[in-house]
Design a protein around this motif. Structure first.
Motif, PDB file in Angstrom:
ATOM      1  N   THR A   1      -5.735   2.428  -7.165  1.00  0.00           N
ATOM      2  CA  THR A   1      -6.524   3.049  -6.076  1.00  0.00           C
ATOM      3  C   THR A   1      -7.612   2.912  -5.577  1.00  0.00           C
ATOM      4  OG1 THR A   1      -5.440   4.731  -8.413  1.00  0.00           O
ATOM      5  CG2 THR A   1      -7.032   5.808  -6.470  1.00  0.00           C
ATOM      6  N   GLN A   2      -7.130   3.031  -4.006  1.00  0.00           N
ATOM      7  CA  GLN A   2      -7.755   3.278  -3.003  1.00  0.00           C
ATOM      8  C   GLN A   2      -8.522   4.775  -2.375  1.00  0.00           C
ATOM      9  OE1 GLN A   2      -8.138   0.008  -1.762  1.00  0.00           O
ATOM     10  NE2 GLN A   2      -7.802   0.507  -2.985  1.00  0.00           N
TER      11      GLN A   2
ATOM     12  N   LEU B   1       1.358  -1.371   0.185  1.00  0.00           N
ATOM     13  CA  LEU B   1      -0.147  -0.812   0.041  1.00  0.00           C
ATOM     14  C   LEU B   1       1.185   1.423  -0.466  1.00  0.00           C
ATOM     15  CD1 LEU B   1      -3.107   1.231   0.384  1.00  0.00           C
ATOM     16  CD2 LEU B   1      -2.583   1.504   2.530  1.00  0.00           C
TER      17      LEU B   1
ATOM     18  N   THR C   1      -3.753   6.960  -2.663  1.00  0.00           N
ATOM     19  CA  THR C   1      -3.074   5.856  -1.950  1.00  0.00           C
ATOM     20  C   THR C   1      -3.994   5.018  -3.262  1.00  0.00           C
ATOM     21  OG1 THR C   1      -3.613   7.361  -0.335  1.00  0.00           O
ATOM     22  CG2 THR C   1      -3.797   4.709   0.130  1.00  0.00           C
TER      23      THR C   1
ATOM     24  N   LYS D   1       1.507   5.808  -0.615  1.00  0.00           N
ATOM     25  CA  LYS D   1       1.064   6.708  -1.459  1.00  0.00           C
ATOM     26  C   LYS D   1       1.632   7.539  -1.974  1.00  0.00           C
ATOM     27  CE  LYS D   1      -1.180   7.887   2.837  1.00  0.00           C
ATOM     28  NZ  LYS D   1      -1.131   8.793   4.270  1.00  0.00           N
TER      29      LYS D   1
END
Length: 577
Positions: A486-487, A414, A472, A416
């Motif tokens: 993409t979250q 995960l 994120t 950024k």
């Protein structure tokens, strides 16, 4: 350089390959091959041949054993002592079709012709042919004292590899080109990268990759310049390094600017080289063939920064192109008619050039956007430059570090990321759901994210806003490529505001204080008293020392506010600490 006489044992070349430093190296650019090279540490030409042959579906399964056997971490098994001569080069692992033929000859007495029939039968995988070949192989081996169990096991091993075995002659030819390109890069990196960029001049994505490689190697990419650039990318001496040795950079190609055309740029460079540098806009335009260089081309040259050396106000030049071309046309008509002007002759451009209209230059944001449109990526600066010192607080991963981050996390992480939006491609799935591929960049490189319907519905306006964004995403390594799902997407400026910052402002005297006070009260507190979480301190000279004063309360410390503070007369420096 004579490519046919390159030494095949160049230490610098193998050291570069062992680092996986292979951008631009034939057959070796993918992240997967780089990873193999870093683990393998090749030190002989045969290793490169093996990598070319092994890095394909099927043979790829043998890469770990090849690496371990090369480094003495796994025992080498030749299957049978008779086969050592055939398999010694590849540490007992059958890789090439030629090895299959040699093994059949040495173990079972096949002739060259019969061995080739075996190779073709294994490639076709026809059961009847395979059964017949198995009987011949086992019978031939038995005549040489090899028991049936051993020869059957070896036949199965050969059959497994022969189905996808690579022709060694083919692999060696590929490996030779790989070695030649690696040798050139290792020994002449500036020239190699300049030539590679010329080769891929029409591929903006590839030029962006080479730009990152230049930055990684500390080689300066010089901007396009009407008086310095050629039509192609070129090596340029820019001074001496700290040891006094000549230092070279790569000058950006005029023809790599979008919409200008290589023929026109070659003619432009030839005119300059023959008759001397261009002095100003009107003089330049009057010297160019109007059949080759037109308004649209001058607009792209202006937006790309190629005319900055003649006039750094790009907006003024852009707005004046019709005027410039009109005057140039008049001069050229006079020249063609052989007329003389009282203020000069046709050779120096005829009458005095008109004055350019007064036009405010583009803002930095517009300047960069137009540069992006003409070049394909940000060259002179990047929209995220003002955010650089703040991104660490948000845990941002740079585009250039993304692959290493994902590998270190076992193939999935995960992350950024921060970026400026380069392009959005929207699609509709078979179920009718909207999704999008979005291309972004940061100062270290570019990346692409996939956004599915729920996040896309929320983020669509933000993607169209031309504002830098915070992404994120789940990053996965798939087929040597990073896939980013993409979250969430947020406005980067809002994210920066929410992360506490501390600005230190140096003043050269007390005179700037009233202007600084008004700016801070209007902007840093303008979104509501106490909303900002940043701190501001002032450093003011006092006699022979300095006094640092920490301002009370919280402030919004965005890059825009930093830039506004820096623009106040009397402000020496603004730094995030």
């Amino acid at each position: 350089v004579d490519l046919q006489r390159l030494p095949l044992d160049d230490t610098r070349t193998f050291e570069m390959l062992s680092r996986g430093d292979t951008t631009g190296v034939f057959q070796c650019e993918s992240s997967g091959v780089r990873d193999v090279l870093r683990k393998l540490k090749p030190d002989r030409f045969e290793d490169i041949i093996a990598v070319v042959a092994l890095y394909r579906p099927g043979p790829m399964d043998n890469i770990p054993s090849y690496i371990k056997r090369k480094h003495g971490e796994e025992e080498v098994d030749f299957l049978h002592p008779t086969l050592e001569r055939s398999l010694k080069e590849t540490y007992g692992i059958p890789i090439y079709q030629e090895q299959v033929m040699q093994m059949a000859q040495e173990l079972s007495g096949y002739s060259l012709g019969a061995a080739d029939l075996l190779r073709r039968a294994m490639g076709k995988k026809i059961k009847a042919e395979m059964d017949a070949q198995r009987d011949l192989f086992v019978a031939g081996a038995a005549e040489r004292g090899v028991d049936k169990a051993t020869s059957s096991r070896i036949f199965e091993t050969i059959a497994k590899f022969a189905g996808y075995g690579f022709n060694k002659a083919h692999a060696a030819a590929y490996a030779l080109i790989a070695y030649q390109t690696a040798w050139l890069k290792a020994n002449y990196p500036v020239e190699f990268l300049a030539a590679s960029m010329t080769l891929d001049m029409g591929n903006t994505d590839k030029l962006g990759v080479y730009r990152q490689e230049l930055a990684r190697q500390g080689i300066e990419l010089l901007p396009p310049d009407i008086n310095r650039s050629s039509a192609d990318f070129a090596v340029e001496l820019i001074g001496n390094d700290e040891t006094g040795n000549p230092k070279y950079g790569v000058r950006y190609a005029l023809a790599a600017i979008k919409g200008v055309g290589r023929q026109a740029m070659a003619a432009l460079a030839a005119e300059r080289d023959v008759n001397g540098p261009f002095k100003e806009m009107f003089e330049m335009a009057s010297r160019l063939d109007p059949q080759l260089v037109n308004k649209k081309q001058l607009e792209h040259l202006t937006s790309g920064g190629a005319l900055d050396g003649l006039n750094g106000n790009r907006a003024q030049v852009f707005a004046s192109i019709d005027l410039i071309l009109g005057h140039a046309g008049a001069v050229q008509r006079e020249r063609a008619a052989g007329q003389l002007n009282l203020l000069g002759d046709a050779a120096d451009g005829g009458g005095a050039a008109p004055r350019l209209p007064s036009v405010d230059d583009w803002t930095q944001a517009e300047r960069l956007q137009r540069e992006l449109d003409s070049i394909g990526f940000y060259l002179s600066a990047h929209p995220l430059d003002e955010y650089q010192s703040m991104l660490g607080r948000l845990g941002i991963v740079r585009a250039a570090d993304l692959a290493a981050t994902v590998r270190a996390s076992g193939g999935s992480a995960l992350v950024k990321l921060a970026g400026a939006v380069l392009g959005v491609q929207q699609r509709t799935s078979q179920r009718g759901s909207r999704y999008a591929f979005v291309q972004l960049s940061d100062p270290s490189g570019s990346f692409e994210i996939t956004i599915f319907s729920e996040v896309l519905a929320i983020a669509r306006d933000l993607l169209d806003s031309e504002q830098p964004v915070l992404v994120t995403a789940i990053a996965r390594m798939e087929d040597d490529q990073i896939r980013l799902t993409t979250q969430a997407i947020n406005n980067l400026e809002d994210a920066v505001e929410s992360a506490p910052a501390r600005l230190k402002v140096w003043l050269d005297a007390t005179e700037p204080l009233p202007s600084l006070y008004r700016l801070i009260e209007e902007q840093a507190r303008g979104k509501g008293a106490g909303r900002g979480r940043g701190q501001i301190s002032l450093v003011i000279p006092a006699d022979d020392s300095e006094v640092e004063i920490a301002l009370d309360g919280g402030y919004v410390c965005t890059p825009q506010i930093r830039a506004a503070i820096r623009a106040i007369p009397g402000i020496v420096e603004v730094r995030e600490v």
